[in-house]
Design a protein around this motif. Sequence first.
Motif, short mmCIF file in Angstrom:
data_model
loop_
_atom_site.label_atom_id
_atom_site.label_comp_id
_atom_site.label_asym_id
_atom_site.label_seq_id
_atom_site.Cartn_x
_atom_site.Cartn_y
_atom_site.Cartn_z
N GLY A 129 0.81 -1.22 0.00
CA GLY A 129 0.00 0.00 0.00
C GLY A 129 0.84 1.26 0.00
N TYR A 284 -1.76 -2.19 -8.47
CA TYR A 284 -2.55 -1.07 -7.95
C TYR A 284 -1.72 0.01 -7.26
CZ TYR A 284 -6.59 -4.24 -8.22
OH TYR A 284 -7.57 -5.07 -8.63
N VAL A 285 -0.82 -0.46 -6.41
CA VAL A 285 -0.18 0.47 -5.48
C VAL A 285 0.69 1.49 -6.20
CG1 VAL A 285 1.26 0.64 -3.43
CG2 VAL A 285 -0.20 -1.35 -3.76
N THR A 289 -4.51 5.91 -9.60
CA THR A 289 -5.78 5.25 -9.27
C THR A 289 -6.90 5.66 -10.21
OG1 THR A 289 -6.04 6.97 -7.63
CG2 THR A 289 -5.48 4.80 -6.83
N ARG A 291 -8.83 6.54 -13.65
CA ARG A 291 -8.76 5.92 -14.99
C ARG A 291 -8.05 6.82 -16.00
NH1 ARG A 291 -9.09 1.43 -12.65
NH2 ARG A 291 -11.13 0.84 -11.86
N THR A 338 -11.34 13.42 -10.31
CA THR A 338 -12.64 12.89 -10.71
C THR A 338 -13.58 14.07 -10.93
OG1 THR A 338 -13.23 12.73 -8.40
CG2 THR A 338 -12.43 10.73 -9.46
N CYS B 368 -4.52 1.38 2.34
CA CYS B 368 -5.18 1.46 1.04
C CYS B 368 -4.23 0.91 -0.02
CB CYS B 368 -5.51 2.92 0.72
SG CYS B 368 -6.12 3.18 -0.95
N ILE B 369 -4.71 -0.04 -0.83
CA ILE B 369 -3.84 -0.55 -1.89
C ILE B 369 -4.12 0.17 -3.21
CG2 ILE B 369 -3.48 -2.82 -0.85
CD1 ILE B 369 -5.56 -3.88 -2.92
N ARG B 370 -4.91 1.21 -3.14
CA ARG B 370 -5.17 2.08 -4.27
C ARG B 370 -5.75 1.32 -5.47
NH1 ARG B 370 -2.11 6.53 -4.79
NH2 ARG B 370 -1.21 5.81 -6.72
N CYS B 371 -6.63 0.38 -5.19
CA CYS B 371 -7.21 -0.42 -6.27
C CYS B 371 -8.23 0.40 -7.05
CB CYS B 371 -7.87 -1.67 -5.71
SG CYS B 371 -9.29 -1.35 -4.66
N GLY B 372 -8.75 1.46 -6.44
CA GLY B 372 -9.68 2.31 -7.15
C GLY B 372 -11.11 1.80 -7.15
N ILE B 375 -13.54 4.47 -6.12
CA ILE B 375 -13.76 5.53 -7.11
C ILE B 375 -14.79 5.05 -8.15
CG2 ILE B 375 -12.64 6.98 -8.84
CD1 ILE B 375 -10.01 6.47 -7.25
N LEU B 382 -16.66 11.09 -6.30
CA LEU B 382 -15.50 11.54 -5.53
C LEU B 382 -14.39 10.49 -5.60
CD1 LEU B 382 -17.47 12.75 -2.39
CD2 LEU B 382 -16.65 14.16 -4.28
N ASN B 383 -13.28 10.81 -4.95
CA ASN B 383 -12.19 9.86 -4.81
C ASN B 383 -12.08 9.49 -3.33
OD1 ASN B 383 -9.77 8.53 -4.55
ND2 ASN B 383 -8.62 9.91 -5.87
N SER B 385 -10.83 7.07 -1.82
CA SER B 385 -9.53 6.56 -1.43
C SER B 385 -8.66 7.68 -0.87
CB SER B 385 -8.90 5.89 -2.64
OG SER B 385 -7.52 6.12 -2.69
N TYR B 390 -6.19 11.11 3.37
CA TYR B 390 -6.01 12.44 3.96
C TYR B 390 -6.52 12.45 5.41
CZ TYR B 390 -4.73 14.75 -0.46
OH TYR B 390 -4.11 15.14 -1.59
N MET B 423 -14.09 3.62 5.75
CA MET B 423 -14.10 4.85 4.95
C MET B 423 -15.02 5.92 5.54
SD MET B 423 -12.11 3.84 2.56
CE MET B 423 -12.29 4.84 1.10
#
Lengths: 349, 436
Positions: A129, A284-285, A289, A291, A338, B368-372, B375, B382-383, B385, B390, B423
């Motif tokens: 992560g 992912y990491v 993130t 698209r 986004t 968080c592994i930031r997989c999205g 999102i 929003l984001n 993640s 933050y 979250m």
Amino acid sequence: MIIVREEKLVEKKEHPLIVSVSPHVRGEETVSRIMWSVNLALLPVFIMSVYYFGPRAVYVTGLCVLACVLSEYAFQKWLRRKVTISDGSAFLTGLLLGMNLPPGVPFYIPLVGSVVAIIITKQLFGGLGYTIFNPALIGRAFVLISFPKLMTIWYKPTSAFVGLDATTTATPLGILKEGGLGQLLEIFGDKMHLYEKLFLGNTAGSLGETSAIALLIGAGYLFYKRYITWHIPLSFLATVGVLAWIFGGKDIETGKLIFFAGDPLIHLLSGGLILGAFFMATDYVTVPTLRKGQIIFGVGCGLITMLIRLKGGFPEGVMFAILLMNCFSPLIDRQVRTKPFGAVGEKKK
Amino acid sequence: MADIATFERGIHPRYHKELASGKPITQASLPQRIVVPVSQHIGAPAKPEVNIGDEVKKGQLIGSATGFVSSPIHSSISGKVIAIADFPTSAGKMVQSIVIEGDGKDEAVEFKENPDYMSLSSDEIRNIIKDAGIVGMGGAAFPTNVKLSPPKEKPVDTVIINGAECEPYLTADHRLMVERSKEVIEGLKIIMKSLGVKEGHIGIEENKPDAIEAMRFAVSGGSNIKVWPLEIKYPQGAEKMLIKAIKDREVPCKGLPMDVGVVVQNVGTAVAVYEAVRFGKPLIERVVTVTGKGVNEPKNMMVRIGTLMSEVIEQCGGLVEGAVKVISGGPMMGFAQWTLDVPVVKGTSGILVLTEDEYVASDDYSACIRCGSCIDVCPMGLNPSILSIYAEKGFFEDAKENGLFDCFECGSCAFVCPAKRPMVQFIRLAKSQVKP
């Protein structure tokens, strides 16, 4: 307001109830399920590597996996942190590193690569992560730079599960770089034979990078499970393909560049591109993130890959391309945003 | 797909509606004692109008509104006021509450009926709704008359009745639409009349075909009300998502539905409006879904406001062995309870009891592994993640700049998160640390 707690008014009952913030139901996806699924997706690739390179494939990959898992375990034990080897991510790093090594490397290369990948690239940055660079690729880059000779001895694949053919040879990309397309065709016969061998994986190269078909089966599984999306792989491959078409063409006699005469398929099918685009550039990491950012990332990977392949000192550039673009991931994520619902405030009537 | 409306993104949790969707609404037994908090709504708390020892009747005003955004409260039984003090509520706070000990007679005050209710003026309708203490019954409990009083510069042209009921498990609105469809429509017509609006819509998720059919039957006869089947997707019933699905209008950030000319009301609210305007009945009872694998007999019950949850659960056969979590509302946005001795209030749409095997611990989360995934599902675009990161690191201002206050805490991000990050908790933490 008078505060009178009339305890007796409301009869007290002891319920051992759990209180937590909503939501109170969760989806079934977990980090370890994702990681083990990616490991599973690499199974066909591993099988093909054993098919072509024999017990060496098991030996090298096994060493990598073992060394990665053990170094994660040892490091976390040492720091008295929660041991996370069961989440499959250290296993995956080992597997990917193994797939990225030439079959004939001596035992210490997998070991050094694994320790660099897990301890330096992953754990010192905070673990899963928090990594900035793809651990497996840093491990590979480290051993490539440290043992340049050993890391560029390639073996000819043999037929089914026999073991290493003692014959060393250059990779298709190496031949293309040194001798041009003419020499490549001389060795493989004609283009159709070349494509066929590249597609099946019957060429010299790193353990897991040669067989396009096995890689695509694994990638298909990841798409099916929705663990990866098209954004990075497609933009990466498309950029490589277009650049190969525009700048990859050379006059066989004079070696002069001819625009729009390159063969995209050779570039797409050879080297570590497919392995990198579907399995490493989708980590992912270490990638953006969002698209939109992922498309920028993919295009950037493609550009750097082709710059190295066509102009650089190495025949192959996928590894450095992904690592260099890893640096930009946070920056890309900061620039791309986004679009929040209702942000424009447009009223459609 | 032509007629099935929806919004972008969202999630598909398991709905478990079958536990209670087939159970007709039954009347809960007369409670022996009720606890009526003075603040069951968004806005200023009501001011108690009774003293300890006073005799009250069913429907009698016991607390009056103290401002424009406020709502009065009424007794739901007849009996004697025995305490006015702070008691726990289902939202987790201690709130001043009026406790009434029932006399078992269930005597009601006289309600002012209006057989010719459609000839009432807008102001008359609004006043009746205000005096009846009607608030949004979907959960947020915003005073209904305020929603029906848009400022002049924000003309409203559409009323939408929210029958999406996208929270898993809950079936209260579903049952109301099936059993009391005519009243829902009449309620809608009254709301439209009070706003001077010609266009009415009812949005219902497709998993309630009987409700869609019943509502379609109820509106048949060439009225200007349209019934919309909606895609089964959470949070389809969030106001902004519902408006997007049906009217394809986007409520601007930080805006209200009236900014795009729409007023959204819950199914239960529509029925309450009808009962108040037609029969003069204040909001003293509501349909509550008591459900979940942790309760012996899931039911939809008409429960009087102020009835303790413990008493309601008792009437549903009590808790099963292994029940570990009791939630007021649905599993996505409801509040977990630490005690069952909290009253059912105007916004209590359900009492959900989860068992050990349904319960997911959220204390064991990882980075968080930031997989999205979050999102991809955030209905507000929003984001989540980055918001959670933050908040975790204390960069609350950065969170604010990334749309923190556009989040309405639907929990979709937390639902899909493979790292099981809390979250919503992170986002609430950040919200509490910066000014909007």
